[in-house]
Design a protein around this motif. Structure first.
Motif, PDB file in Angstrom:
ATOM      1  N   GLN A 127     -75.541   2.943  80.536  1.00 61.19           N
ATOM      2  CA  GLN A 127     -74.560   3.905  80.082  1.00 61.19           C
ATOM      3  C   GLN A 127     -73.154   3.321  80.033  1.00 61.19           C
ATOM      4  O   GLN A 127     -72.212   4.016  79.662  1.00 61.19           O
ATOM      5  CB  GLN A 127     -74.572   5.137  81.004  1.00 61.19           C
ATOM      6  N   GLU A 128     -73.009   2.053  80.401  1.00 60.92           N
ATOM      7  CA  GLU A 128     -71.694   1.435  80.431  1.00 60.92           C
ATOM      8  C   GLU A 128     -71.622   0.300  79.414  1.00 60.92           C
ATOM      9  O   GLU A 128     -72.634  -0.326  79.085  1.00 60.92           O
ATOM     10  CB  GLU A 128     -71.387   0.890  81.827  1.00 60.92           C
ATOM     11  N   THR A 129     -70.452   0.045  78.926  1.00 60.47           N
ATOM     12  CA  THR A 129     -70.197  -1.052  77.997  1.00 60.47           C
ATOM     13  C   THR A 129     -68.905  -1.736  78.421  1.00 60.47           C
ATOM     14  O   THR A 129     -68.190  -1.281  79.322  1.00 60.47           O
ATOM     15  CB  THR A 129     -70.071  -0.543  76.556  1.00 60.47           C
ATOM     16  N   CYS A 130     -68.621  -2.832  77.728  1.00 62.95           N
ATOM     17  CA  CYS A 130     -67.391  -3.558  78.042  1.00 62.95           C
ATOM     18  C   CYS A 130     -66.157  -2.728  77.726  1.00 62.95           C
ATOM     19  O   CYS A 130     -65.113  -2.890  78.369  1.00 62.95           O
ATOM     20  CB  CYS A 130     -67.353  -4.877  77.266  1.00 62.95           C
ATOM     21  N   SER A 131     -66.283  -1.805  76.757  1.00 58.71           N
ATOM     22  CA  SER A 131     -65.132  -0.974  76.407  1.00 58.71           C
ATOM     23  C   SER A 131     -64.962   0.197  77.363  1.00 58.71           C
ATOM     24  O   SER A 131     -63.845   0.627  77.626  1.00 58.71           O
ATOM     25  CB  SER A 131     -65.279  -0.455  74.968  1.00 58.71           C
ATOM     26  N   SER A 132     -66.087   0.733  77.903  1.00 58.49           N
ATOM     27  CA  SER A 132     -65.985   1.882  78.805  1.00 58.49           C
ATOM     28  C   SER A 132     -65.803   1.462  80.255  1.00 58.49           C
ATOM     29  O   SER A 132     -65.236   2.200  81.049  1.00 58.49           O
ATOM     30  CB  SER A 132     -67.232   2.761  78.673  1.00 58.49           C
ATOM     31  N   CYS A 133     -66.291   0.258  80.621  1.00 60.40           N
ATOM     32  CA  CYS A 133     -66.172  -0.181  82.022  1.00 60.40           C
ATOM     33  C   CYS A 133     -66.143  -1.700  82.064  1.00 60.40           C
ATOM     34  O   CYS A 133     -67.171  -2.354  82.267  1.00 60.40           O
ATOM     35  CB  CYS A 133     -67.325   0.368  82.862  1.00 60.40           C
ATOM     36  N   SER A 134     -64.985  -2.261  81.874  1.00 62.47           N
ATOM     37  CA  SER A 134     -64.864  -3.721  81.901  1.00 62.47           C
ATOM     38  C   SER A 134     -65.018  -4.272  83.309  1.00 62.47           C
ATOM     39  O   SER A 134     -65.328  -5.453  83.481  1.00 62.47           O
ATOM     40  CB  SER A 134     -63.504  -4.133  81.323  1.00 62.47           C
ATOM     41  N   ALA A 135     -64.841  -3.412  84.337  1.00 59.57           N
ATOM     42  CA  ALA A 135     -64.984  -3.879  85.715  1.00 59.57           C
ATOM     43  C   ALA A 135     -66.421  -4.293  86.018  1.00 59.57           C
ATOM     44  O   ALA A 135     -66.658  -5.229  86.789  1.00 59.57           O
ATOM     45  CB  ALA A 135     -64.545  -2.776  86.679  1.00 59.57           C
ATOM     46  N   ASP A 136     -67.404  -3.621  85.409  1.00 55.45           N
ATOM     47  CA  ASP A 136     -68.812  -3.945  85.635  1.00 55.45           C
ATOM     48  C   ASP A 136     -69.383  -4.826  84.530  1.00 55.45           C
ATOM     49  O   ASP A 136     -70.199  -5.712  84.796  1.00 55.45           O
ATOM     50  CB  ASP A 136     -69.652  -2.664  85.735  1.00 55.45           C
ATOM     51  N   CYS A 137     -68.993  -4.584  83.287  1.00 53.31           N
ATOM     52  CA  CYS A 137     -69.603  -5.272  82.144  1.00 53.31           C
ATOM     53  C   CYS A 137     -68.752  -6.422  81.617  1.00 53.31           C
ATOM     54  O   CYS A 137     -69.172  -7.114  80.692  1.00 53.31           O
ATOM     55  CB  CYS A 137     -69.865  -4.273  81.015  1.00 53.31           C
ATOM     56  N   GLY A 138     -67.581  -6.630  82.182  1.00 57.75           N
ATOM     57  CA  GLY A 138     -66.734  -7.709  81.709  1.00 57.75           C
ATOM     58  C   GLY A 138     -65.911  -7.304  80.495  1.00 57.75           C
ATOM     59  O   GLY A 138     -66.116  -6.243  79.887  1.00 57.75           O
ATOM     60  N   LYS A 139     -64.986  -8.152  80.154  1.00 57.90           N
ATOM     61  CA  LYS A 139     -64.119  -7.869  79.009  1.00 57.90           C
ATOM     62  C   LYS A 139     -64.872  -8.097  77.707  1.00 57.90           C
ATOM     63  O   LYS A 139     -65.720  -8.970  77.615  1.00 57.90           O
ATOM     64  CB  LYS A 139     -62.874  -8.753  79.060  1.00 57.90           C
ATOM     65  N   CYS A 140     -64.542  -7.281  76.729  1.00 53.98           N
ATOM     66  CA  CYS A 140     -65.161  -7.417  75.409  1.00 53.98           C
ATOM     67  C   CYS A 140     -64.610  -8.668  74.723  1.00 53.98           C
ATOM     68  O   CYS A 140     -63.475  -9.096  74.962  1.00 53.98           O
ATOM     69  CB  CYS A 140     -64.874  -6.183  74.555  1.00 53.98           C
ATOM     70  N   ALA A 141     -65.458  -9.243  73.885  1.00 57.72           N
ATOM     71  CA  ALA A 141     -65.025 -10.402  73.100  1.00 57.72           C
ATOM     72  C   ALA A 141     -63.963  -9.968  72.104  1.00 57.72           C
ATOM     73  O   ALA A 141     -64.012  -8.852  71.588  1.00 57.72           O
ATOM     74  CB  ALA A 141     -66.220 -11.018  72.374  1.00 57.72           C
ATOM     75  N   PRO A 142     -62.986 -10.807  71.848  1.00 60.45           N
ATOM     76  CA  PRO A 142     -61.950 -10.414  70.889  1.00 60.45           C
ATOM     77  C   PRO A 142     -62.558 -10.189  69.513  1.00 60.45           C
ATOM     78  O   PRO A 142     -63.504 -10.869  69.114  1.00 60.45           O
ATOM     79  CB  PRO A 142     -60.994 -11.623  70.889  1.00 60.45           C
ATOM     80  N   PRO A 143     -62.072  -9.196  68.804  1.00 51.65           N
ATOM     81  CA  PRO A 143     -62.642  -8.914  67.469  1.00 51.65           C
ATOM     82  C   PRO A 143     -62.404 -10.069  66.512  1.00 51.65           C
ATOM     83  O   PRO A 143     -61.400 -10.792  66.615  1.00 51.65           O
ATOM     84  CB  PRO A 143     -61.890  -7.654  67.036  1.00 51.65           C
ATOM     85  N   LYS A 144     -63.362 -10.235  65.631  1.00 51.24           N
ATOM     86  CA  LYS A 144     -63.223 -11.287  64.632  1.00 51.24           C
ATOM     87  C   LYS A 144     -62.073 -10.954  63.695  1.00 51.24           C
ATOM     88  O   LYS A 144     -61.904  -9.807  63.291  1.00 51.24           O
ATOM     89  CB  LYS A 144     -64.520 -11.438  63.838  1.00 51.24           C
ATOM     90  N   PRO A 145     -61.254 -11.952  63.377  1.00 54.87           N
ATOM     91  CA  PRO A 145     -60.119 -11.656  62.501  1.00 54.87           C
ATOM     92  C   PRO A 145     -60.585 -11.246  61.118  1.00 54.87           C
ATOM     93  O   PRO A 145     -61.603 -11.714  60.607  1.00 54.87           O
ATOM     94  CB  PRO A 145     -59.371 -13.006  62.450  1.00 54.87           C
ATOM     95  N   THR A 146     -59.849 -10.329  60.553  1.00 57.31           N
ATOM     96  CA  THR A 146     -60.139  -9.863  59.198  1.00 57.31           C
ATOM     97  C   THR A 146     -59.346 -10.723  58.217  1.00 57.31           C
ATOM     98  O   THR A 146     -58.111 -10.724  58.233  1.00 57.31           O
ATOM     99  CB  THR A 146     -59.752  -8.383  59.037  1.00 57.31           C
ATOM    100  N   TYR A 147     -60.066 -11.464  57.412  1.00 56.27           N
ATOM    101  CA  TYR A 147     -59.419 -12.355  56.463  1.00 56.27           C
ATOM    102  C   TYR A 147     -59.066 -11.588  55.189  1.00 56.27           C
ATOM    103  O   TYR A 147     -59.786 -10.685  54.768  1.00 56.27           O
ATOM    104  CB  TYR A 147     -60.337 -13.534  56.119  1.00 56.27           C
TER     105      TYR A 147
END
Length: 292
Positions: A127-147
């Motif tokens: 039920q957790e993700t990097c966006s909802s709980c970075s403390a448990d799931c870690g930080k989300c990868a930076p979004p790919k740049p939009t060219y």
């Protein structure tokens, strides 16, 4: 003649009841569904009671059944036997059936309550993700740049035809633009040769537009194109000179009002032309050399 005795109805009834309950006990011992041991134990107790009661009743009747006066223990034994029979009957009626026993003993046990996951428990639950709980799931990868065209990066989806701003111009377009910057240079001059003979001649060459600022075109050419002293037939004395250019872009002719030559005998000359349409002419791109 021996006296006839009346049948002992107490014994007959008791014996009949004992046989009935004895049969019930046997049936219960073999056919009751036993997920637990309670039905079998109850049936075994009932059979035991019935057997003991039958033996006691038979002994009492054998010893005292024919006597006119019954001793006290005869009545006590008979009462105890009837009480045992009634106790067995009550046990059979109140004993749970096989299905009830099965249900009572096969009910799934409630598992111990598991602690609910929460953000910060050190486990990344479903039920957790990097966006909802970075403390448990870690930080989300930076979004790919939009060219996009104009971001200064020529990516795999862009080309010189689709985005020249990022990928540069195509070769054919570069050649076309380069041709627009070329001009035709005509050099006309008059003078005298070494023996004093007058002459009038002309020469021609090419140049390239390198600037179009302030209603003025700046053109690079070779010095030998606009200097008879550098040509194949050197002049001895020049009396007049005239330099004109004709643009390849629109075919217009303009007089050159200023000529500058490079020092140290370099074969380079700079021409200046006045025109109000200077901004309309294509300018050649000069390559920058890396500094040492």
């Amino acid at each position: 003649m021996k006296p006839q005795h009346k049948p002992n109805y107490f014994f007959i009834i008791s014996a009949a009841l004992l046989l009935i309950f004895w049969g019930i006990g046997i049936s219960g011992a073999f056919f009751l569904d036993a997920t637990s041991n309670s039905p079998k134990v109850g049936a075994a107790i009932l059979v035991t009671f019935c057997g003991i009661g039958t033996y006691v009743l038979y002994g009492l009747y054998k010893g005292f059944g024919k006597a006119k006066e019954k001793p006290v223990f005869y009545w006590i034994g008979s009462g105890a036997l009837i009480g045992l029979v009634l106790l067995g009957l009550a046990y059979v009626l109140l004993m749970p059936t096989s299905n009830q026993g099965t249900q009572a003993n096969t009910q799934p046990q409630t598992p111990p309550t598991q602690p609910q996951p929460y953000c910060g428990d050190g486990k990344c639950s479903t039920q957790e993700t990097c966006s909802s709980c970075s403390a448990d799931c870690g930080k989300c990868a930076p979004p790919k740049p939009t060219y996009y065209c104009g971001d200064g990066y020529c990516n795999s989806a862009e080309s010189c035809t689709s985005c020249s701003a990022d990928c540069g111009k195509c070769k054919s377009e570069i050649l076309e633009d380069m041709q627009k910057t070329i001009v035709w240079v005509k050099y006309e001059y008059e003078g005298r040769s070494a023996d004093g003979t007058p002459f009038s001649t002309s020469a021609s060459g090419s140049g390239v537009i390198v600037g179009n600022d302030d209603n003025e075109l700046t053109i690079y050419t070779n010095r030998h194109v606009i200097d008879c002293g550098r040509g194949e037939n050197p002049c001895y004395q020049r009396t007049s000179e005239k330099v004109t250019i004709r643009t390849k872009q629109d075919g217009k002719t303009y007089p050159v009002y200023q000529v500058s030559v490079a020092p140290h005998n370099l074969d380079v000359a700079i021409l200046k032309v006045k025109t109000s349409n200077a901004k309309n002419y294509q300018v050649a791109a000069l390559l920058k050399t890396p500094s040492s």
